[in-house]
Design a protein around this motif. Sequence first.
Motif, PDB file in Angstrom:
ATOM      1  N   THR A   1       0.815  -1.218   0.000  1.00 46.01           N
ATOM      2  CA  THR A   1       0.000   0.000   0.000  1.00 46.01           C
ATOM      3  C   THR A   1       0.847   1.267   0.000  1.00 46.01           C
ATOM      4  N   ASN A   2       2.150   1.149   0.297  1.00 43.59           N
ATOM      5  CA  ASN A   2       3.025   2.305   0.167  1.00 43.59           C
ATOM      6  C   ASN A   2       3.112   2.768  -1.287  1.00 43.59           C
ATOM      7  N   PHE A   3       2.717   1.896  -2.206  1.00 49.13           N
ATOM      8  CA  PHE A   3       2.713   2.272  -3.616  1.00 49.13           C
ATOM      9  C   PHE A   3       1.734   3.409  -3.877  1.00 49.13           C
ATOM     10  N   PHE A   4       0.691   3.505  -3.087  1.00 45.95           N
ATOM     11  CA  PHE A   4      -0.267   4.590  -3.266  1.00 45.95           C
ATOM     12  C   PHE A   4       0.423   5.950  -3.071  1.00 45.95           C
ATOM     13  N   ARG A   5       1.337   6.009  -2.103  1.00 49.35           N
ATOM     14  CA  ARG A   5       2.080   7.250  -1.885  1.00 49.35           C
ATOM     15  C   ARG A   5       3.006   7.517  -3.070  1.00 49.35           C
ATOM     16  N   GLU A   6       3.635   6.456  -3.570  1.00 49.30           N
ATOM     17  CA  GLU A   6       4.516   6.591  -4.725  1.00 49.30           C
ATOM     18  C   GLU A   6       3.716   7.001  -5.967  1.00 49.30           C
ATOM     19  N   LEU A   7       2.509   6.487  -6.079  1.00 52.10           N
ATOM     20  CA  LEU A   7       1.654   6.822  -7.213  1.00 52.10           C
ATOM     21  C   LEU A   7       1.420   8.324  -7.271  1.00 52.10           C
ATOM     22  N   GLU A   8       1.220   8.917  -6.117  1.00 48.21           N
ATOM     23  CA  GLU A   8       0.970  10.359  -6.061  1.00 48.21           C
ATOM     24  C   GLU A   8       2.246  11.163  -6.216  1.00 48.21           C
ATOM     25  N   GLN A   9       3.300  10.762  -5.491  1.00 54.05           N
ATOM     26  CA  GLN A   9       4.505  11.577  -5.440  1.00 54.05           C
ATOM     27  C   GLN A   9       5.431  11.365  -6.632  1.00 54.05           C
ATOM     28  N   LYS A  10       5.546  10.126  -7.109  1.00 51.68           N
ATOM     29  CA  LYS A  10       6.462   9.823  -8.202  1.00 51.68           C
ATOM     30  C   LYS A  10       5.800   9.888  -9.563  1.00 51.68           C
ATOM     31  N   PHE A  11       4.538   9.447  -9.624  1.00 47.59           N
ATOM     32  CA  PHE A  11       3.867   9.372 -10.913  1.00 47.59           C
ATOM     33  C   PHE A  11       2.836  10.475 -11.124  1.00 47.59           C
ATOM     34  N   ASP A  12       2.715  11.391 -10.165  1.00 53.44           N
ATOM     35  CA  ASP A  12       1.788  12.517 -10.296  1.00 53.44           C
ATOM     36  C   ASP A  12       0.365  12.057 -10.573  1.00 53.44           C
ATOM     37  N   ALA A  13      -0.035  10.990  -9.904  1.00 55.06           N
ATOM     38  CA  ALA A  13      -1.385  10.447 -10.087  1.00 55.06           C
ATOM     39  C   ALA A  13      -2.071  10.346  -8.728  1.00 55.06           C
ATOM     40  N   ALA A  14      -2.593  11.459  -8.270  1.00 54.76           N
ATOM     41  CA  ALA A  14      -3.224  11.521  -6.956  1.00 54.76           C
ATOM     42  C   ALA A  14      -4.696  11.136  -7.050  1.00 54.76           C
ATOM     43  N   GLY A  15      -5.283  10.800  -5.904  1.00 59.84           N
ATOM     44  CA  GLY A  15      -6.709  10.542  -5.827  1.00 59.84           C
ATOM     45  C   GLY A  15      -7.044   9.102  -5.529  1.00 59.84           C
TER      46      GLY A  15
ATOM     47  N   LEU B   1     -13.274   9.914 -12.662  1.00 64.88           N
ATOM     48  CA  LEU B   1     -12.888   9.371 -13.953  1.00 64.88           C
ATOM     49  C   LEU B   1     -11.601  10.030 -14.438  1.00 64.88           C
ATOM     50  N   GLU B   2     -11.478  11.323 -14.204  1.00 62.01           N
ATOM     51  CA  GLU B   2     -10.270  12.049 -14.607  1.00 62.01           C
ATOM     52  C   GLU B   2      -9.047  11.537 -13.845  1.00 62.01           C
ATOM     53  N   GLU B   3      -9.235  11.174 -12.576  1.00 58.45           N
ATOM     54  CA  GLU B   3      -8.125  10.630 -11.794  1.00 58.45           C
ATOM     55  C   GLU B   3      -7.620   9.325 -12.390  1.00 58.45           C
ATOM     56  N   ALA B   4      -8.543   8.456 -12.789  1.00 57.59           N
ATOM     57  CA  ALA B   4      -8.149   7.175 -13.377  1.00 57.59           C
ATOM     58  C   ALA B   4      -7.464   7.383 -14.723  1.00 57.59           C
ATOM     59  N   LEU B   5      -7.997   8.255 -15.548  1.00 57.71           N
ATOM     60  CA  LEU B   5      -7.395   8.510 -16.855  1.00 57.71           C
ATOM     61  C   LEU B   5      -6.016   9.142 -16.706  1.00 57.71           C
ATOM     62  N   ASN B   6      -5.856  10.006 -15.724  1.00 60.84           N
ATOM     63  CA  ASN B   6      -4.546  10.603 -15.487  1.00 60.84           C
ATOM     64  C   ASN B   6      -3.542   9.537 -15.046  1.00 60.84           C
ATOM     65  N   ALA B   7      -3.992   8.625 -14.175  1.00 59.58           N
ATOM     66  CA  ALA B   7      -3.108   7.544 -13.739  1.00 59.58           C
ATOM     67  C   ALA B   7      -2.695   6.688 -14.925  1.00 59.58           C
ATOM     68  N   ALA B   8      -3.652   6.349 -15.800  1.00 57.55           N
ATOM     69  CA  ALA B   8      -3.345   5.555 -16.988  1.00 57.55           C
ATOM     70  C   ALA B   8      -2.334   6.272 -17.872  1.00 57.55           C
ATOM     71  N   SER B   9      -2.448   7.589 -17.958  1.00 61.38           N
ATOM     72  CA  SER B   9      -1.518   8.370 -18.762  1.00 61.38           C
ATOM     73  C   SER B   9      -0.131   8.418 -18.140  1.00 61.38           C
ATOM     74  N   GLN B  10      -0.074   8.616 -16.834  1.00 61.65           N
ATOM     75  CA  GLN B  10       1.202   8.790 -16.155  1.00 61.65           C
ATOM     76  C   GLN B  10       2.052   7.522 -16.138  1.00 61.65           C
TER      77      GLN B  10
END
Length: 308
Positions: free
Chosen positions: A164-178, A249-258
């Motif tokens: 679950t620490n990946f969630f923090r990395e998702l936001e901080q490293k991959f710019d995919a918050a939410g 939906l925008e959060e998911a699409l941004n994550a897919a993009s990042q």
Amino acid sequence: MEWRGRRQSNNIEDRRGQSRGGGFGGSPFGRPGIRIPMGGRRGGGLSIGTIIFLVVIYFVLKAMGIDMLQVLGKGNVAGGGSGYEQQVGTRPGTPSNDDTTAFVRTVLAETESTWNAIFSQSGETYQEPVLVLFSGGVSSACGQASSASGPFYCPADRKVYLDTNFFRELEQKFDAAGDFAQAYVIAHEVGHHVQNLTGVLPEFNRQRQSMGQREANQMSVRVELQADCYAGIWAKSVANRNILSDGDLEEALNAASQIGDDTLQKRSQGYVVPDAFNHGSSKQRMTWFKRGYDSGDVGACDTFSGAL
């Protein structure tokens, strides 16, 4: 995402605190999930000298009035323990009742609702996966993995693995918050489980043994994009249950993009090598997630026919 107060899945194993390092590294969202399972380790055991030493210690402590067999029989519950395992009554390693775990359990439950309904419509029974929470590293039927591998699905034991620490990395490293970006991660890995049940992963692993690296990468992209499409189907199902919030939906699409291969390559090395793609470009990942969301139809997720 309006997830609080909803059903939570019991198909969870909490192995946090049982960290095991080493293993395969990888890229975000599922790279180890389509590996050919590896064999276990050999060795282990205690030497004769160690056994004799432990026996001597046992009798010395017993002479002092300390029975180590009784102590060990009580288990590692210093301070009395939380008792959460007994309250939930599922399997050993039931997760602690923190907010992140509750979120993961709720998202997993929503994937169960989605895929149970879809399989039922086809006269099939959906076999729900187990999601393993870990920290640092973990042992799976596909081998050892570290947190660097990211979330992954192992077809050999039909389990999703998540630090679950990946969630923090998702936001901080991959710019995919939410929270819906996080939910997309889980839904993508569950998409690999669906592929395993329908025979896509076993067939890919069989064919990959005779493929060159470039061809295997191209096929891997199709596998990953289908999992993205399946995640989009799940998102549509969630939307139909009125769980989505504005911006989800925008959060998911941004994550897919990042986490598209081109975006990751630009970030890490400054240039793009398309032949090395194994998950798909940012545009492809967004497109296939959106296709699953717009259609809500498994039939729309055929990534193996025609151009991507």
